[in-house]
Design an enzyme around this catalytic site. Structure first.
Site, PDB file in Angstrom:
ATOM      1  N   TYR A   1     -55.926 -77.231  39.781  1.00  0.00           N
ATOM      2  CA  TYR A   1     -55.968 -76.757  38.391  1.00  0.00           C
ATOM      3  C   TYR A   1     -56.790 -75.468  38.306  1.00  0.00           C
ATOM      4  CZ  TYR A   1     -56.800 -77.060  33.295  1.00  0.00           C
ATOM      5  OH  TYR A   1     -56.879 -76.818  31.944  1.00  0.00           O
TER       6      TYR A   1
ATOM      7  N   GLY B   1     -55.272 -72.669  40.377  1.00  0.00           N
ATOM      8  CA  GLY B   1     -53.975 -72.329  39.770  1.00  0.00           C
ATOM      9  C   GLY B   1     -54.177 -71.465  38.538  1.00  0.00           C
ATOM     10  N   LYS B   2     -55.137 -71.853  37.700  1.00  0.00           N
ATOM     11  CA  LYS B   2     -55.423 -71.088  36.480  1.00  0.00           C
ATOM     12  C   LYS B   2     -56.044 -69.736  36.811  1.00  0.00           C
ATOM     13  CE  LYS B   2     -54.349 -73.924  32.965  1.00  0.00           C
ATOM     14  NZ  LYS B   2     -53.495 -73.567  31.829  1.00  0.00           N
TER      15      LYS B   2
ATOM     16  N   ASN C   1     -63.521 -77.311  26.385  1.00  0.00           N
ATOM     17  CA  ASN C   1     -63.117 -78.673  25.983  1.00  0.00           C
ATOM     18  C   ASN C   1     -62.722 -78.761  24.507  1.00  0.00           C
ATOM     19  OD1 ASN C   1     -64.987 -78.830  28.352  1.00  0.00           O
ATOM     20  ND2 ASN C   1     -64.327 -80.965  28.280  1.00  0.00           N
TER      21      ASN C   1
ATOM     22  N   VAL D   1     -63.172 -87.505  25.304  1.00  0.00           N
ATOM     23  CA  VAL D   1     -63.211 -87.856  23.874  1.00  0.00           C
ATOM     24  C   VAL D   1     -62.201 -88.957  23.564  1.00  0.00           C
ATOM     25  CG1 VAL D   1     -62.882 -87.010  21.523  1.00  0.00           C
ATOM     26  CG2 VAL D   1     -64.047 -85.563  23.206  1.00  0.00           C
TER      27      VAL D   1
ATOM     28  N   ASN E   1     -60.788 -91.042  25.725  1.00  0.00           N
ATOM     29  CA  ASN E   1     -61.187 -92.281  26.419  1.00  0.00           C
ATOM     30  C   ASN E   1     -62.221 -93.058  25.611  1.00  0.00           C
ATOM     31  OD1 ASN E   1     -59.600 -92.017  28.680  1.00  0.00           O
ATOM     32  ND2 ASN E   1     -61.289 -91.962  30.143  1.00  0.00           N
TER      33      ASN E   1
ATOM     34  N   ARG F   1     -71.078 -81.037  27.956  1.00  0.00           N
ATOM     35  CA  ARG F   1     -69.857 -80.329  27.545  1.00  0.00           C
ATOM     36  C   ARG F   1     -70.065 -79.911  26.085  1.00  0.00           C
ATOM     37  NH1 ARG F   1     -69.269 -81.165  32.230  1.00  0.00           N
ATOM     38  NH2 ARG F   1     -67.390 -81.808  33.376  1.00  0.00           N
TER      39      ARG F   1
END
Ligand code: NAD
Ligand code: UDP
Length: 314
Positions: free
Chosen positions: A146, A149-150, A175, A189, A191, A212
């Site tokens: 991720y 890739g980003k 986030n 959040v 979860n 976060r």
């Protein structure tokens, strides 16, 4: 006036569906493209039948031939659980997806915005993170599919800009949470809220001391729209996020207080390369876009809890 034709990749996902709402309401002619890997038709079902909205099942790792004036490139699983499920496909989605959407933008001369991420900063050594920071990413770790890739997608965006004169916008999203997160999304959040509402243990990874900063989705979408509309020089990258920082333990306690749940906290192993702290410096977004978040965590959590209560009741 003929409304702009706007393509939203990943438009059936959490952020993408809220963005489609705003664009449709604003009168744009919206094409939502999604392979429904983590998105869902229920997120956009209320838009079916609107004359200025259409949805197309498509995987952005394959070329797409449509006519459009603007592209928001959001297609990519965003939860660690889901992007690590098929890591090779995650990198393909970021990199091949960016190449395909940039190629489309080049052909039709569209302006294109990339949904990049705070993950490009990895486990950051400076705090809060400014756009000038180059990051601290493990290139071979479980999150690399991720993160890298980003990062590669950002490289492609700036090379298409320099080499082909493409009009680009790069948002580094921190986030973000809100209604329409998938109940099994796996991010913190959703979860915690789902666990609290079901009376199940709240799973804190590590000691819960990691931090976060949580942005409500409406604020984030407003930032994306402003970035797309900004003058040509505003390519970014621009941080978009809420700069109020919480520990994960504080988040768990806030969810328990607001749901009135008697769920217990349980401590699980910290996933590898889990960033210890993360918080955006949003001075640039303030200057370029006159943007700052307006929804406090308490309000945003309340709206998200209401959404999950209704969803779990069905
Ligand atoms: P999400 O998983 O709800 O949405 C992603 C959407 O992309 C889903 O609808 C999924 O089906 C679709 N998709 C995945 N692979 C695809 C492919 N190959 N072809 C077509 N569609 C594909 O996640 P989200 O939170 O809405 O994230 C949207 C974008 O914002 C992502 O690019 C993500 O990296 C970025 N972002 C989100 C956050 C956040 O906190 N929510 C933070 C940083 C960056
Ligand atoms: N986390 C947690 N319990 C959960 C899910 C996540 O403690 O059930 C932690 C996770 O380890 C991380 C933080 O919450 O430190 C945010 O995780 P998330 O997956 O939402 O996104 P990230 O910011 O890591 O990409």
């Amino acid at each position: 006036m003929i409304a702009d034709r706007v393509l939203v990749t990943g438009g059936a996902g959490f952020i993408g569906s809220h963005l489609c709402d705003r664009l449709v309401e604003g009168g744009a002619d919206v094409l939502c493209v999604d392979n429904y890997f983590t998105g869902a038709k229920r997120n956009i079902a209320h838009l079916f039948g609107r004359p200025n909205f259409e949805a197309q099942r498509h995987d952005v790792t394959f070329p797409l031939y449509v006519e459009t004036d603007q592209i928001y490139n959001l297609a990519c699983p965003a939860s660690p659980v889901h992007y690590q499920f098929d890591p090779v496909q995650t990198t393909k989605t970021s990199v091949h997806g960016a190449i395909n959407m940039l190629g489309l933008a080049k052909r039709v001369k569209a302006r294109i915005l990339q949904a990049s991420t705070s993950e490009v900063y990895g486990d950051p050594e400076i705090h809060p993170q400014t756009e000038a920071y180059w990051g601290n990413v493990n290139p071979i770790g479980l999150r690399a599919c991720y993160d890298e890739g980003k990062r590669c997608a950002e490289t492609l965006f700036f090379d298409y800009h320099r080499q082909h004169g493409l009009a680009i916008r790069v948002a580094r999203i921190f986030n973000t949470y809100g209604p329409r997160m998938h109940p099994d999304d796996g991010r913190v959040v959703s979860n915690f809220i789902v666990q609290a509402l079901r009376g199940e243990p709240i799973t804190i990874y590590g000691d819960g001391g990691q931090t976060r900063a949580f942005c409500y989705v409406d604020d984030l979408v407003e930032g994306l729209l402003r970035l797309m509309a900004a003058p040509e020089t505003a390519t970014g990258p621009v941080n978009l996020g809420n700069p109020v920082e919480f520990t994960i333990r504080e988040l768990a306690e806030a969810v328990l207080a607001q749901t009135g749940s008697s769920s217990k906290l349980v401590f699980k192993p910290l996933p590898s390369d889990d960033p210890k702290q993360r918080c955006p410096d949003i001075a640039l977004a303030g200057k370029l876009l006159d943007w700052q978040p307006t929804v406090a965590l308490e309000d945003g959590l309340g709206r998200t809890i209401d959404y999950f209560k209704a969803l779990l009741a069905t």
